[in-house]
Motif scaffolding. Structure first.
Motif, short mmCIF file in Angstrom:
data_model
loop_
_atom_site.label_atom_id
_atom_site.label_comp_id
_atom_site.label_asym_id
_atom_site.label_seq_id
_atom_site.Cartn_x
_atom_site.Cartn_y
_atom_site.Cartn_z
N ARG A 1 18.66 -1.34 27.81
CA ARG A 1 17.42 -2.09 27.57
C ARG A 1 16.25 -1.15 27.25
NH1 ARG A 1 19.83 -5.57 31.62
NH2 ARG A 1 20.35 -7.54 30.62
N VAL A 2 16.59 -0.03 26.65
CA VAL A 2 15.60 0.96 26.18
C VAL A 2 15.61 0.88 24.66
CG1 VAL A 2 15.04 3.42 26.04
CG2 VAL A 2 15.97 2.47 28.16
N PRO A 3 14.45 0.83 24.01
CA PRO A 3 14.46 0.79 22.54
C PRO A 3 15.20 1.99 21.96
CG PRO A 3 12.24 0.48 23.41
CD PRO A 3 13.11 0.83 24.57
N SER A 4 15.95 1.75 20.89
CA SER A 4 16.74 2.83 20.29
C SER A 4 15.86 3.98 19.81
CB SER A 4 17.61 2.31 19.16
OG SER A 4 16.82 1.74 18.14
N SER A 5 14.61 3.70 19.51
CA SER A 5 13.69 4.76 19.09
C SER A 5 13.38 5.74 20.22
CB SER A 5 12.38 4.16 18.56
OG SER A 5 11.74 3.43 19.58
N LYS A 6 13.64 5.34 21.46
CA LYS A 6 13.40 6.21 22.61
C LYS A 6 14.67 6.91 23.08
CE LYS A 6 9.19 4.33 23.97
NZ LYS A 6 8.11 5.02 23.39
N LEU A 7 15.78 6.71 22.35
CA LEU A 7 17.06 7.33 22.69
C LEU A 7 17.40 8.40 21.67
CD1 LEU A 7 19.05 4.07 23.53
CD2 LEU A 7 18.17 5.74 25.17
N ASP A 8 18.12 9.42 22.12
CA ASP A 8 18.54 10.50 21.23
C ASP A 8 20.02 10.76 21.38
OD1 ASP A 8 15.95 11.35 20.18
OD2 ASP A 8 15.55 12.08 22.21
N LEU A 9 20.67 11.10 20.26
CA LEU A 9 22.04 11.59 20.32
C LEU A 9 21.94 13.07 20.65
CD1 LEU A 9 23.59 9.94 17.13
CD2 LEU A 9 23.49 9.06 19.45
N VAL A 10 22.44 13.46 21.81
CA VAL A 10 22.26 14.84 22.26
C VAL A 10 23.52 15.69 22.16
CG1 VAL A 10 20.28 14.34 23.74
CG2 VAL A 10 22.60 14.19 24.68
N ASP A 11 24.68 15.05 22.01
CA ASP A 11 25.91 15.81 21.85
C ASP A 11 26.93 14.92 21.14
OD1 ASP A 11 27.68 17.96 22.06
OD2 ASP A 11 28.50 17.23 23.96
N VAL A 12 27.60 15.47 20.16
CA VAL A 12 28.60 14.73 19.39
C VAL A 12 29.82 15.63 19.23
CG1 VAL A 12 29.13 13.68 17.17
CG2 VAL A 12 26.85 13.45 18.13
N GLN A 13 30.97 15.11 19.62
CA GLN A 13 32.22 15.87 19.49
C GLN A 13 33.28 14.98 18.86
OE1 GLN A 13 32.52 19.11 20.37
NE2 GLN A 13 30.37 19.06 20.94
N PRO A 14 33.97 15.47 17.82
CA PRO A 14 35.10 14.70 17.31
C PRO A 14 36.20 14.69 18.35
CG PRO A 14 34.93 16.82 16.18
CD PRO A 14 33.76 16.72 17.10
N HIS A 15 36.94 13.60 18.43
CA HIS A 15 37.97 13.49 19.46
C HIS A 15 39.08 12.57 18.95
CE1 HIS A 15 39.10 14.17 23.65
NE2 HIS A 15 39.63 12.96 23.61
N THR A 16 40.31 12.83 19.39
CA THR A 16 41.42 11.93 19.12
C THR A 16 41.84 11.31 20.44
OG1 THR A 16 42.15 13.28 17.26
CG2 THR A 16 43.75 11.73 18.16
N TRP A 17 41.70 9.99 20.51
CA TRP A 17 42.02 9.25 21.73
C TRP A 17 43.51 8.93 21.74
CZ3 TRP A 17 37.83 10.19 24.19
CH2 TRP A 17 36.61 10.22 23.52
N SER A 18 44.06 8.71 22.95
CA SER A 18 45.51 8.50 23.10
C SER A 18 45.94 7.05 22.84
CB SER A 18 45.95 8.91 24.51
OG SER A 18 45.26 8.11 25.47
N ASP A 19 44.98 6.13 22.79
CA ASP A 19 45.34 4.72 22.56
C ASP A 19 44.21 3.99 21.86
OD1 ASP A 19 43.42 3.95 24.57
OD2 ASP A 19 44.91 4.42 26.10
#
Length: 147
Positions: free
Chosen positions: A76-94
């Motif tokens: 319930r926080v506006p998206s303008s007040k949120l930041d993407l701070v870490d992004v990692q590619p990943h392969t999930w098992s399912d």
């Protein structure tokens, strides 16, 4: 008027002088094409991901936006007040992205996607997505204060 016939060596010299500039022009054109292609293919996610993360990922702006929208709805926080701070590619098992829920049938299969950390300065949330961003899930066990 006298017709002058070129000898074989003169013909060869004339042909070499025409071919050589063509090869040089082709080499220059090829180099320019490669240069522009390298610039075009490099990731450009400025504004969506911080500088240290940007070098490690190629998260599309669309998927980043989807994750921010999910985080905004959850927090319930506006998206303008949120930041993407870490992004990692990943392969999930399912197909549940490794986050099986009760009554959910997860099919074991490799699913490419992303692990994305979102923060608002006080808190940090970890999300998992598939490669297209059509499945986005919050890692509930990783809710943590921002250090």
């Amino acid at each position: 008027m006298k017709t002058i016939k070129a000898t074989n060596s003169e013909k060869q010299t004339l042909q070499n002088s025409v071919i050589q500039p063509r090869l040089i022009l082709q080499a220059i054109a090829f180099t320019l094409i490669l240069s522009f292609s390298a610039d075009y293919l490099s990731p450009n996610n400025k504004g969506m991901i911080n500088q240290s993360t940007q070098a490690n990922s190629q998260l599309s702006a669309a998927i980043g936006h989807i994750v921010l929208q999910h985080a905004s709805q959850h927090t319930r926080v506006p998206s303008s007040k949120l930041d993407l701070v870490d992004v990692q590619p990943h392969t999930w098992s399912d197909n549940c992205l490794g986050l099986a829920e009760e009554k959910a049938s997860c099919k074991p299969m490799p699913v490419s996607g992303w692990q994305v950390a979102v923060a608002n300065g006080q808190r940090r949330w970890i999300y998992r997505t598939d490669a297209s961003g059509s499945v986005v899930k919050l890692e509930r066990s990783n809710l943590e204060p921002n250090n």
